[in-house]
Design an enzyme around this catalytic site. Sequence first.
Site, PDB file in Angstrom:
ATOM      1  N   TYR A   1       0.851  -1.195   0.000  1.00 36.25           N
ATOM      2  CA  TYR A   1       0.000   0.000   0.000  1.00 36.25           C
ATOM      3  C   TYR A   1       0.879   1.235   0.000  1.00 36.25           C
ATOM      4  O   TYR A   1       1.925   1.254   0.663  1.00 36.25           O
ATOM      5  CB  TYR A   1      -0.911   0.032   1.232  1.00 36.25           C
ATOM      6  CG  TYR A   1      -2.344  -0.267   0.876  1.00 36.25           C
ATOM      7  CD1 TYR A   1      -3.012   0.535  -0.042  1.00 36.25           C
ATOM      8  CD2 TYR A   1      -3.022  -1.340   1.435  1.00 36.25           C
ATOM      9  CE1 TYR A   1      -4.322   0.273  -0.398  1.00 36.25           C
ATOM     10  CE2 TYR A   1      -4.334  -1.615   1.083  1.00 36.25           C
ATOM     11  CZ  TYR A   1      -4.977  -0.797   0.160  1.00 36.25           C
ATOM     12  OH  TYR A   1      -6.261  -1.062  -0.186  1.00 36.25           O
TER      13      TYR A   1
ATOM     14  N   GLU B   1      -0.577   4.870  -0.323  1.00 35.37           N
ATOM     15  CA  GLU B   1      -1.328   6.121  -0.518  1.00 35.37           C
ATOM     16  C   GLU B   1      -0.456   7.306  -0.178  1.00 35.37           C
ATOM     17  O   GLU B   1       0.375   7.256   0.728  1.00 35.37           O
ATOM     18  CB  GLU B   1      -2.586   6.113   0.354  1.00 35.37           C
ATOM     19  CG  GLU B   1      -3.693   5.310  -0.295  1.00 35.37           C
ATOM     20  CD  GLU B   1      -4.874   5.088   0.609  1.00 35.37           C
ATOM     21  OE1 GLU B   1      -5.205   6.003   1.373  1.00 35.37           O
ATOM     22  OE2 GLU B   1      -5.455   3.992   0.546  1.00 35.37           O
TER      23      GLU B   1
ATOM     24  N   ASP C   1      -7.368  15.068 -23.436  1.00 34.41           N
ATOM     25  CA  ASP C   1      -7.273  13.630 -23.163  1.00 34.41           C
ATOM     26  C   ASP C   1      -6.575  13.012 -24.377  1.00 34.41           C
ATOM     27  O   ASP C   1      -7.173  12.856 -25.444  1.00 34.41           O
ATOM     28  CB  ASP C   1      -8.690  13.081 -22.989  1.00 34.41           C
ATOM     29  CG  ASP C   1      -8.715  11.577 -22.763  1.00 34.41           C
ATOM     30  OD1 ASP C   1      -7.676  10.917 -22.996  1.00 34.41           O
ATOM     31  OD2 ASP C   1      -9.775  11.057 -22.378  1.00 34.41           O
TER      32      ASP C   1
ATOM     33  N   THR D   1      -4.003   7.399 -21.216  1.00 35.57           N
ATOM     34  CA  THR D   1      -3.768   6.035 -20.768  1.00 35.57           C
ATOM     35  C   THR D   1      -2.324   5.717 -21.140  1.00 35.57           C
ATOM     36  O   THR D   1      -1.685   6.463 -21.894  1.00 35.57           O
ATOM     37  CB  THR D   1      -4.699   5.020 -21.467  1.00 35.57           C
ATOM     38  OG1 THR D   1      -4.589   5.203 -22.876  1.00 35.57           O
ATOM     39  CG2 THR D   1      -6.135   5.196 -21.040  1.00 35.57           C
TER      40      THR D   1
ATOM     41  N   LYS E   1      -2.173   2.316 -24.846  1.00 38.15           N
ATOM     42  CA  LYS E   1      -2.636   2.328 -26.239  1.00 38.15           C
ATOM     43  C   LYS E   1      -1.420   2.558 -27.138  1.00 38.15           C
ATOM     44  O   LYS E   1      -0.505   1.738 -27.134  1.00 38.15           O
ATOM     45  CB  LYS E   1      -3.738   3.375 -26.412  1.00 38.15           C
ATOM     46  CG  LYS E   1      -4.985   3.060 -25.578  1.00 38.15           C
ATOM     47  CD  LYS E   1      -6.111   4.001 -25.887  1.00 38.15           C
ATOM     48  CE  LYS E   1      -7.386   3.615 -25.170  1.00 38.15           C
ATOM     49  NZ  LYS E   1      -7.596   4.283 -23.896  1.00 38.15           N
TER      50      LYS E   1
ATOM     51  N   ARG F   1      -1.442  -1.451 -18.691  1.00 34.50           N
ATOM     52  CA  ARG F   1      -2.768  -0.845 -18.537  1.00 34.50           C
ATOM     53  C   ARG F   1      -2.685   0.192 -17.437  1.00 34.50           C
ATOM     54  O   ARG F   1      -2.262  -0.104 -16.325  1.00 34.50           O
ATOM     55  CB  ARG F   1      -3.803  -1.910 -18.127  1.00 34.50           C
ATOM     56  CG  ARG F   1      -4.000  -3.013 -19.109  1.00 34.50           C
ATOM     57  CD  ARG F   1      -4.472  -2.483 -20.426  1.00 34.50           C
ATOM     58  NE  ARG F   1      -5.812  -1.979 -20.366  1.00 34.50           N
ATOM     59  CZ  ARG F   1      -6.872  -2.578 -20.917  1.00 34.50           C
ATOM     60  NH1 ARG F   1      -6.710  -3.704 -21.571  1.00 34.50           N
ATOM     61  NH2 ARG F   1      -8.068  -2.058 -20.821  1.00 34.50           N
TER      62      ARG F   1
HETATM   63  N1  DSN Z   1     -11.660   1.612 -24.519  1.00 36.50           N
HETATM   64  C1  DSN Z   1     -10.928   2.682 -25.125  1.00 36.50           C
HETATM   65  C2  DSN Z   1     -11.108   2.719 -26.599  1.00 36.50           C
HETATM   66  O1  DSN Z   1     -11.302   1.660 -27.162  1.00 36.50           O
HETATM   67  O2  DSN Z   1     -11.019   3.750 -27.219  1.00 36.50           O
HETATM   68  C3  DSN Z   1     -11.299   3.962 -24.507  1.00 36.50           C
HETATM   69  O3  DSN Z   1     -12.626   3.949 -24.142  1.00 36.50           O
END
Ligand code: DSN
Length: 478
Positions: A64, A66, A241, A270, A273, A279
């Site tokens: 943990y 925090e 974003d 994120t 991607k 993730r």
């Molecule tokens: N799940 C991601 C996407 O496929 O774009 C974001 O929501």
Amino acid sequence: MSLNAESTAFRSALEVIRAVEPRVADAIGAELADQRESLKLIASENYASPATLLAMGNWFSDKYAEGTVGRRFYAGCQNVDTVEALAAEHAKELFGAAHAYVQPHSGIDANLVAFWAILADRVESPALKKAQVRQVNDLTEADWFALRRELGNQRMLGMSLDAGGHLTHGFRPNISGKMFDQRSYGTDPATGLIDYDRVAEAAREFKPLILVAGYSAYPRKVNFRIMREIADSVGATFMVDMAHFAGLVAGRVFTGDFDPVPHAHIVTTTTHKSLRGPRGGMVLCGPELADQVDRGCPMVLGGPLPHVMAAKAVALAEARRPDFADYAQRIVDNAQALAEGLVRRGTKLVTGGTDNHLVLLDVSGYGLTGRQAEQALLDSGIVTNRNAVPQDPNGAWYTSGIRIGTPALTTRGLGVAEMDATAELIHTVLSQTQAGSNPDGTPSKAKYVLDPALADKISKQASELLTGFPLYPAVDLG
Ligand code: DSN
């Protein structure tokens, strides 16, 4: 790490798991086999490096932590401090950001951290100042009630869902839509492109606290300099974003007006991607919002995941290497080759092409809904996802679009020649699929007819296309 060491590491891990619950070990092995076989065109997926994957599977998961680096609510966080500081340092260097917060567990979480940091900065702090108290616990009941109402009465302007915006940018099914009074800007119906004059007009009329840019299904670049000017003209905080295109920013494909980091007050992303990490999520900002962002946990986040932060540090270190810029450029080259291959074969694309990693097909020209097209492609070994197109007559469930993206196949090493072959496979499947009917003879938006022999043939061709590009080539699970 040598190839042999990678194989040994994964094989040993599976042996250890198998001794406890063999079905989990089997499922992990089966997932690798499935991923190796399929032509993965899901725009938001990728293949993280073995080093990134291995950094997640260890005892950091047990800790943990925090708080933030050097200021924890638990003892014994010195090693977590090391990896969190490393991940933040790599992120700052990679993106040229003043501050990086690497604790968010996902893109939604990163956006929630950003929203609450902005609300704290723009609404809560002035209220505390006015009441001459230091923290919310010191407010009177009446002042607290007034502040809560004020926090729940703020406005957000973001890109509409059918133009490619994201659910977390203030849409009702998501918590952001329940927190904010939201309006959205769309795209020009003729071109499919963002019309900045219309965005400026909407901002002038609506006067949002937050202007959000960023998308999950818009195949073009966004001019963040213009968006910032619009935000400034109405006193809005400008948030970007970049979850989908962070890899293209990291790899310097998006620079100048198209790099969000110098223009936005706050940037979320994120890490899994196009950035090709584990993730997770991340927030970048300037010093003005840094303290508020660092309150993400426990404001909206559960305890940080040190094993994932370790993997973020590894992946961000990888993204700082020169070969990542080459990878990012190849993602876009491949997406453009795929788009050109489809257009040449008569497929209708939203905006007619792409500037980034994704291509949005309007499959209505094939007489199909997105759902029918998605399933027919899946039967043929091509993994995509359906997506609404602007002003979609079939709504968000059935849709009229198919979204495809190239980050994953580019990681495997496929290039423009293979993209043309992929376009041929997609076009063949879609042109040979017919919309089906319901039992009462009415047209179905889900049923479709595709000759199974053709689906098999395309699956084999898709698999052959991948043979020269092995996935995790060093990993032999026996
Ligand atoms: N799940 C991601 C996407 O496929 O774009 C974001 O929501």
